[in-house]
Write a protein that holds these residues in place. Structure first.
Motif, PDB file in Angstrom:
ATOM      1  N   SER A  76       0.833  -1.200   0.000  1.00  0.00           N
ATOM      2  CA  SER A  76       0.000   0.000   0.000  1.00  0.00           C
ATOM      3  C   SER A  76       0.868   1.251   0.000  1.00  0.00           C
ATOM      4  O   SER A  76       2.063   1.210   0.293  1.00  0.00           O
ATOM      5  N   ILE A  77       0.243   2.364  -0.318  1.00  0.00           N
ATOM      6  CA  ILE A  77       0.948   3.650  -0.309  1.00  0.00           C
ATOM      7  C   ILE A  77       1.497   3.942   1.082  1.00  0.00           C
ATOM      8  O   ILE A  77       2.615   4.430   1.224  1.00  0.00           O
ATOM      9  N   LYS A  78       0.743   3.593   2.109  1.00  0.00           N
ATOM     10  CA  LYS A  78       1.180   3.832   3.481  1.00  0.00           C
ATOM     11  C   LYS A  78       2.483   3.079   3.776  1.00  0.00           C
ATOM     12  O   LYS A  78       3.412   3.635   4.363  1.00  0.00           O
ATOM     13  N   VAL A  79       2.562   1.831   3.348  1.00  0.00           N
ATOM     14  CA  VAL A  79       3.770   1.025   3.568  1.00  0.00           C
ATOM     15  C   VAL A  79       4.938   1.603   2.773  1.00  0.00           C
ATOM     16  O   VAL A  79       6.067   1.675   3.275  1.00  0.00           O
ATOM     17  N   ILE A  80       4.686   2.042   1.547  1.00  0.00           N
ATOM     18  CA  ILE A  80       5.738   2.642   0.713  1.00  0.00           C
ATOM     19  C   ILE A  80       6.264   3.908   1.385  1.00  0.00           C
ATOM     20  O   ILE A  80       7.472   4.134   1.442  1.00  0.00           O
ATOM     21  N   LYS A  81       5.369   4.725   1.901  1.00  0.00           N
ATOM     22  CA  LYS A  81       5.809   5.976   2.554  1.00  0.00           C
ATOM     23  C   LYS A  81       6.566   5.691   3.847  1.00  0.00           C
ATOM     24  O   LYS A  81       7.508   6.401   4.182  1.00  0.00           O
ATOM     25  N   GLN A  82       6.182   4.635   4.571  1.00  0.00           N
ATOM     26  CA  GLN A  82       6.954   4.247   5.759  1.00  0.00           C
ATOM     27  C   GLN A  82       8.346   3.775   5.351  1.00  0.00           C
ATOM     28  O   GLN A  82       9.340   4.114   5.995  1.00  0.00           O
ATOM     29  N   ALA A  83       8.417   3.019   4.267  1.00  0.00           N
ATOM     30  CA  ALA A  83       9.717   2.564   3.762  1.00  0.00           C
ATOM     31  C   ALA A  83      10.555   3.766   3.332  1.00  0.00           C
ATOM     32  O   ALA A  83      11.772   3.788   3.561  1.00  0.00           O
ATOM     33  N   LEU A  84       9.923   4.775   2.751  1.00  0.00           N
ATOM     34  CA  LEU A  84      10.632   5.993   2.360  1.00  0.00           C
ATOM     35  C   LEU A  84      11.201   6.709   3.581  1.00  0.00           C
ATOM     36  O   LEU A  84      12.329   7.195   3.544  1.00  0.00           O
ATOM     37  N   THR A  85      10.442   6.739   4.661  1.00  0.00           N
ATOM     38  CA  THR A  85      10.935   7.369   5.886  1.00  0.00           C
ATOM     39  C   THR A  85      12.175   6.648   6.404  1.00  0.00           C
ATOM     40  O   THR A  85      13.183   7.293   6.731  1.00  0.00           O
ATOM     41  N   PHE A  86      12.129   5.321   6.464  1.00  0.00           N
ATOM     42  CA  PHE A  86      13.301   4.563   6.904  1.00  0.00           C
ATOM     43  C   PHE A  86      14.458   4.742   5.928  1.00  0.00           C
ATOM     44  O   PHE A  86      15.615   4.870   6.342  1.00  0.00           O
ATOM     45  N   PHE A  87      14.160   4.745   4.630  1.00  0.00           N
ATOM     46  CA  PHE A  87      15.202   4.977   3.639  1.00  0.00           C
ATOM     47  C   PHE A  87      15.873   6.320   3.891  1.00  0.00           C
ATOM     48  O   PHE A  87      17.108   6.418   3.899  1.00  0.00           O
ATOM     49  N   ASN A  88      15.079   7.372   4.076  1.00  0.00           N
ATOM     50  CA  ASN A  88      15.639   8.709   4.285  1.00  0.00           C
ATOM     51  C   ASN A  88      16.520   8.762   5.532  1.00  0.00           C
ATOM     52  O   ASN A  88      17.596   9.356   5.503  1.00  0.00           O
ATOM     53  N   ILE A  89      16.087   8.138   6.614  1.00  0.00           N
ATOM     54  CA  ILE A  89      16.879   8.157   7.851  1.00  0.00           C
ATOM     55  C   ILE A  89      18.217   7.451   7.645  1.00  0.00           C
ATOM     56  O   ILE A  89      19.276   7.996   7.976  1.00  0.00           O
ATOM     57  N   PHE A  90      18.178   6.244   7.103  1.00  0.00           N
ATOM     58  CA  PHE A  90      19.418   5.481   6.927  1.00  0.00           C
ATOM     59  C   PHE A  90      20.312   6.092   5.855  1.00  0.00           C
ATOM     60  O   PHE A  90      21.529   6.180   6.038  1.00  0.00           O
ATOM     61  N   GLU A  91      19.733   6.526   4.755  1.00  0.00           N
ATOM     62  CA  GLU A  91      20.541   7.113   3.692  1.00  0.00           C
ATOM     63  C   GLU A  91      21.174   8.419   4.167  1.00  0.00           C
ATOM     64  O   GLU A  91      22.343   8.689   3.885  1.00  0.00           O
ATOM     65  N   TYR A  92      20.441   9.216   4.896  1.00  0.00           N
ATOM     66  CA  TYR A  92      20.966  10.466   5.457  1.00  0.00           C
ATOM     67  C   TYR A  92      22.161  10.167   6.363  1.00  0.00           C
ATOM     68  O   TYR A  92      23.210  10.798   6.258  1.00  0.00           O
ATOM     69  N   THR A  93      22.021   9.178   7.227  1.00  0.00           N
ATOM     70  CA  THR A  93      23.092   8.818   8.159  1.00  0.00           C
ATOM     71  C   THR A  93      24.298   8.249   7.410  1.00  0.00           C
ATOM     72  O   THR A  93      25.441   8.616   7.696  1.00  0.00           O
ATOM     73  N   PHE A  94      24.056   7.359   6.454  1.00  0.00           N
ATOM     74  CA  PHE A  94      25.154   6.801   5.654  1.00  0.00           C
ATOM     75  C   PHE A  94      25.884   7.905   4.891  1.00  0.00           C
ATOM     76  O   PHE A  94      27.115   7.938   4.856  1.00  0.00           O
ATOM     77  N   LEU A  95      25.129   8.803   4.273  1.00  0.00           N
ATOM     78  CA  LEU A  95      25.753   9.893   3.525  1.00  0.00           C
ATOM     79  C   LEU A  95      26.540  10.819   4.454  1.00  0.00           C
ATOM     80  O   LEU A  95      27.641  11.255   4.110  1.00  0.00           O
ATOM     81  N   GLN A  96      25.973  11.109   5.614  1.00  0.00           N
ATOM     82  CA  GLN A  96      26.647  11.976   6.575  1.00  0.00           C
ATOM     83  C   GLN A  96      28.013  11.400   6.948  1.00  0.00           C
ATOM     84  O   GLN A  96      29.012  12.111   6.958  1.00  0.00           O
ATOM     85  N   ALA A  97      28.055  10.111   7.231  1.00  0.00           N
ATOM     86  CA  ALA A  97      29.322   9.475   7.599  1.00  0.00           C
ATOM     87  C   ALA A  97      30.270   9.399   6.407  1.00  0.00           C
ATOM     88  O   ALA A  97      31.463   9.695   6.538  1.00  0.00           O
TER      89      ALA A  97
END
Length: 154
Positions: A76-97
């Protein structure tokens, strides 16, 4: 007709506004990862190098995995948007490091009392923000194109 899954930019922009204020918190996670590596007996400066290898691979592999997931899932769209939130958090942290390795090195972070204290990682978090926005634009356009191809083949 375009798929509602293509609306990655708005949630990512909201995350990026928050991202202006959270680089210190994500740095705690980065430091925690480095300390965990050191806990297993790896010398401090080598643990930074190892952590940078891990985050570099993660920062390149995570977008590919997320794109594949969204392209192939029937969630569902809700699950995709939750996955996007987790993606953004982890990708942001990986990129920061990962970006941080261009501004410092393991020996400086581990053994230098004067000068660098890791504060540069806060600024590298800000460098990650435009990259996240760019990835969301890429996802939107690539999935639109994929959706158009799928509709023509149907």
């Amino acid at each position: 007709m375009t798929s509602p899954y293509h609306d990655f930019l708005k949630p990512t922009n909201i995350f990026c506004i928050v991202g202006i204020f959270i680089p210190g918190f994500t740095m705690i996670g980065i430091l925690g990862l480095q300390m965990l590596i050191s806990f297993f007996g790896v010398e401090c400066s080598n643990s930074w190098r190892l952590m940078w290898v891990f985050t570099t691979i993660g920062s390149m592999g995570l977008p590919a995995y997320f794109f594949w997931y969204v392209k192939t899932t029937s969630s569902s769209i809700k699950v995709i948007k939750q996955a996007l939130t987790f993606f953004n958090i982890f990708e942001y942290t990986f990129l920061q490091a990962t970006i941080g390795m261009f501004f410092s090195d393991g020996k400086t972070l581990c053994y230098v009392i004067d000068g660098q204290n890791g504060l540069q990682f806060v600024f590298t978090g800000w460098f990650a923000i435009p990259i996240l926005i760019g990835l969301s634009l890429f996802f939107r356009e690539a999935l639109k194109k994929n959706n158009n191809i799928s509709q023509r083949n149907s």
